[in-house]
Write a protein that holds these residues in place. Structure first.
Motif, PDB file in Angstrom:
ATOM      1  N   ARG A  76      -3.680  10.651  -0.417  1.00 24.59           N
ATOM      2  CA  ARG A  76      -4.288   9.589  -1.201  1.00 24.59           C
ATOM      3  C   ARG A  76      -3.802   8.256  -0.650  1.00 24.59           C
ATOM      4  N   ASP A  77      -4.721   7.472  -0.094  1.00 23.69           N
ATOM      5  CA  ASP A  77      -4.394   6.174   0.498  1.00 23.69           C
ATOM      6  C   ASP A  77      -4.712   5.082  -0.513  1.00 23.69           C
ATOM      7  N   GLU A  78      -3.809   4.109  -0.618  1.00 27.57           N
ATOM      8  CA  GLU A  78      -4.002   3.021  -1.566  1.00 27.57           C
ATOM      9  C   GLU A  78      -3.694   1.694  -0.883  1.00 27.57           C
ATOM     10  N   LYS A 126      -6.616  -2.945  -6.831  1.00 32.61           N
ATOM     11  CA  LYS A 126      -6.204  -2.000  -5.805  1.00 32.61           C
ATOM     12  C   LYS A 126      -7.369  -1.080  -5.458  1.00 32.61           C
ATOM     13  N   LYS A 127      -7.394  -0.646  -4.181  1.00 38.25           N
ATOM     14  CA  LYS A 127      -8.391   0.316  -3.742  1.00 38.25           C
ATOM     15  C   LYS A 127      -7.675   1.605  -3.352  1.00 38.25           C
ATOM     16  N   SER A 128      -8.286   2.727  -3.652  1.00 36.58           N
ATOM     17  CA  SER A 128      -7.677   4.002  -3.282  1.00 36.58           C
ATOM     18  C   SER A 128      -8.767   5.002  -2.938  1.00 36.58           C
ATOM     19  N   ASP A 141      -3.362  -2.458  -1.778  1.00 43.65           N
ATOM     20  CA  ASP A 141      -3.329  -3.517  -2.784  1.00 43.65           C
ATOM     21  C   ASP A 141      -3.623  -4.833  -2.083  1.00 43.65           C
ATOM     22  N   SER A 167       0.859  -1.179   0.000  1.00 43.85           N
ATOM     23  CA  SER A 167       0.000   0.000   0.000  1.00 43.85           C
ATOM     24  C   SER A 167       0.892   1.224   0.000  1.00 43.85           C
ATOM     25  N   GLN A 168       0.325   2.345  -0.369  1.00 44.39           N
ATOM     26  CA  GLN A 168       1.100   3.572  -0.365  1.00 44.39           C
ATOM     27  C   GLN A 168       0.179   4.760  -0.101  1.00 44.39           C
TER      28      GLN A 168
END
Length: 685
Positions: free
Chosen positions: A569-571, A582-584, A573, A542-543
């Motif tokens: 912005r949160d992501e 992936k969700k963001s 995987d 995630s990032q």
């Protein structure tokens, strides 16, 4: 309930020079928050934000959890959970030392710890290399103010709030000869009312659960510190801390299961009678030596801290509307955590503005988790062990870390590079021992842009290690509204952090923007399965990339306005655990405050925050907010202070969690008391 009789050696001076740090060049105020930059800016990010709790009128009467909300980009939820720059994994220390008290039960502790006890809160997104590398978004540290001979020898605090809330505390500050003796005690009793509603829908039907519970915890917190000046360059300190939280509560958990057509399949009320006790103590010794050059230091710290958790549950299942008891069972949960910590930090300056830091950190954790569950035969009253809900689990971890960094200054430019090398050995009961070696590099570049500004670029690597409870493979049934399960196969989270920040200050204005990026591998999060059990899982990579801005404006001496905002912005995987993509989400938080000196002896403060929707692996946590107010009036040449505060004025802290997957939909709503009001009296000799 088991009652441990603890004999605590009453020992310690809270050393304000526990780590090898350099003198402060810059000291300014952001809504009563110090921003301290250092001569050797170092890997602490050039800024350590410090909050002096008694200067914040709305939080000084509250808890540490409420005081945290005064810090930029730092918010807490109704259960005391901490979110810093969008992360719930920031490390929390006491006097620079990790405590078992502030691990998986940290939320429950933080919403009860009186803010005036640990009245000095600091945080850094880029912690110093001499601190443990745990925590992704940085470190938070709780400590007490350093008391001198000029401070009052005795301070007494008495407080009361609506709905049976009480607080009493005292600080004794003595400095006979070469000794420095500071003793603190605080008692707090606070009414805690919680509401809980959850609706879960699967392919087989819908389950509706609600639980309204109330408790009045008694919280005792005390420490005693004794310091002795061996020489003008050597300070020997010893420290002792004791914490106790004890309460009983009742919760009526109503469960209703519906068929697909909406008809009632089953219905039951589960009565829960719960006794809980959390106690912790610590003993600590420090030696601080200063060489001929004030920048050259040696600091040695040894700390042992113990945390005990004891919970007794008695349950009755009642058929609604009949009073008929269908089942009785009990559950006894015990946890013991022993933490040993040893550090040696050395700092040495050289000609040409070179500076060396080097040291060692050693940690040992021994933990035991035990649960015993029994069912009763309603016909003959005999209790029978329930083996499927009983277990005995143990956990041991040994960590040895060496570190070194070099700092060099060239007029307005400085650079520092460092490395932490760590050997970690871990053993779980019935599992093989695991040993690994890891390094954590870090580098920082800083440029002074005139007299008012400084620009910094930093990179460092950090880690999040699973707690023992995160590795426990057994399902935890202690809270029937939130069943959890650990995972012995969890991997450490590895975090890469990059930050570009700027700080500009004038006489009446301060502005601090920062652009940051975090990349995580093996991110640990809770995922709900089809049996409604929340299990710890590595979600993959995630990032988050974000922008933080904090500002302070004091146009006149009687007015101070503070603002901070954080957008990122949160992501996540989650493809490694079965999700398709992936969700963001773009998330953020805003907070503001205003302080007005109405008169020379009268102060008013208003503050609040808003946190937007937050991303989870299976859905989101909806937005929530709060507004608080505080008013202080001084008497008797400011020896007597009367403070009135009210928190969560508009009942905006309700927390709603949404899960929306192909096989599972859930809406969960949690809330606590709104409009909590306190009146506090503080008298200093």
């Amino acid at each position: 309930m088991k009652r441990n009789q603890l004999i605590i050696p009453a020992i310690a001076l809270l050393s304000h020079a526990a780590l090898a740090q350099t003198p402060v060049d810059m000291n300014l105020s952001l809504q009563n928050i110090e921003i301290q930059g250092k001569r050797f800016i170092g890997l602490n990010g050039g800024e350590v934000k410090r909050l002096q709790v008694e200067n914040n009128l709305s939080s000084m009467t509250g808890t540490v959890s409420e005081a945290f909300r005064q810090m930029p980009s730092l918010v807490t939820d109704i259960e005391g959970g901490v979110t810093y720059r969008g992360s719930s994994k920031a490390g929390v220390l006491i006097n620079g030392v990790p405590y078992g008290l502030l691990e998986e039960y940290s939320g429950d502790v933080l919403i009860q710890l009186p803010a005036l006890f640990f009245n000095h809160i600091s945080m850094s997104a880029l912690p110093d290399i001499s601190l443990v590398p745990d925590g992704d978004a940085g470190l938070l540290n709780l400590s007490s103010s350093y008391y001198t001979k000029e401070d009052s020898p005795l301070t007494v605090t008495l407080g009361a709030g609506l709905q049976e809330r009480y607080n009493a505390g005292a600080v004794v500050n003595l400095h006979p000869g070469k000794f420095h003796i500071v003793g603190k005690y605080n008692y707090r009793r606070e009414y805690r009312k919680r509401s809980f509603d959850k609706t879960t829908t699967t392919e087989t039907g819908t389950t509706i659960m609600n639980n309204n519970a109330a408790a009045r915890p008694d919280v005792h917190l005390a420490d005693l510190s004794v310091g002795y000046d061996l020489t003008s360059k050597d300070l020997l300190t010893v420290y002792g801390l004791y914490h106790l939280m004890d309460y009983s509560r009742y919760g009526g958990i109503n469960n209703k299961v519906l068929n697909l057509d909406g008809s009632v399949k089953s219905q039951m009320t589960r009565h829960r009678y719960n006794d809980q006790r959390q106690d912790a103590y610590a003993v600590e010794a420090r030696w601080n030596h200063q060489f001929a050059n004030p920048l050259d230091r040696l600091d040695v710290t040894f700390d042992y801290n113990d945390f005990g958790y004891d919970e007794d549950n008695y349950y009755e299942n009642e058929k609604p509307g009949t009073g008929i008891i269908l089942k009785k069972d009990n559950m006894f949960i015990n946890q013991d955590k022993h933490n040993y910590y040893l550090s040696a930090a050395f700092g040495k300056s050289f000609a040409g503005d070179w500076y060396l830091k080097a040291g060692y950190i050693g940690r040992i954790k021994d933990e035991d988790y035990r649960t015993e569950t029994n069912d009763i035969n309603l016909d003959d009253g005999a209790w029978t062990p329930a083996a499927n809900e009983s277990y005995d689990f143990s956990f041991n971890r040994n960590t040895h870390l060496l570190y070194a960094s070099v700092d060099k200054c060239w007029n307005n430019f400085s650079a520092e590079a460092g490395l932490q090398g760590e050997l970690n050995t871990q053993k779980l009961k019935s599992y093989d021992r695991n040993t690994r070696f890891r390094v954590y590099p870090c580098v920082k570049l800083s440029l002074q842009t005139g007299k008012a500004g400084s620009l910094s670029l930093s990179y460092l690597q950090r880690v999040i290690r699973p707690y023992g409870a995160d590795l426990n493979p057994f399902i935890q049934y202690g809270d029937p509204t939130h069943l959890t399960q650990g995972n012995p196969d969890l991997k450490d989270e590895l975090i890469h952090s990059l930050e570009l920040s700027y700080l500009v200050t004038t006489k009446h204005f301060r502005l601090s923007p920062a652009l940051y990026y975090r990349n995580k591998s093996n991110r640990i999060m809770e995922v709900m399965n089809e049996e409604s059990v929340w299990q710890k899982t590595n979600i993959g990579h995630s990032q988050a990339v974000g922008f933080e801005l904090s500002a302070n404006w004091s146009p006149v001496r009687l007015l101070n306005i503070g603002f901070s905002g954080n957008v990122y912005r949160d992501e996540i995987d989650g493809r490694t655990v079965g999700y398709d993509e992936k969700k963001s989400m773009v998330c953020g938080d805003l907070k503001g405050s205003i302080s007005i000196n109405i008169a020379s002896t009268t102060e008013l403060q208003l503050d609040g925050f808003y946190i937007s929707d937050q991303l989870t692996p299976q859905g989101e946590i909806k937005s929530h907010s709060t507004v608080n107010a505080g008013l202080s009036q001084y008497f008797m040449n400011r020896k007597l202070r009367v403070n009135l505060s009210i928190n969560n004025i508009f009942d905006g802290l309700e927390e709603k969690t949404i899960i929306d997957t192909d096989k599972l939909q859930m809406e969960q709503i949690r809330n606590r008391d709104a409009r909590v009001t306190w009146l506090m009296l503080t008298y200093s000799l």
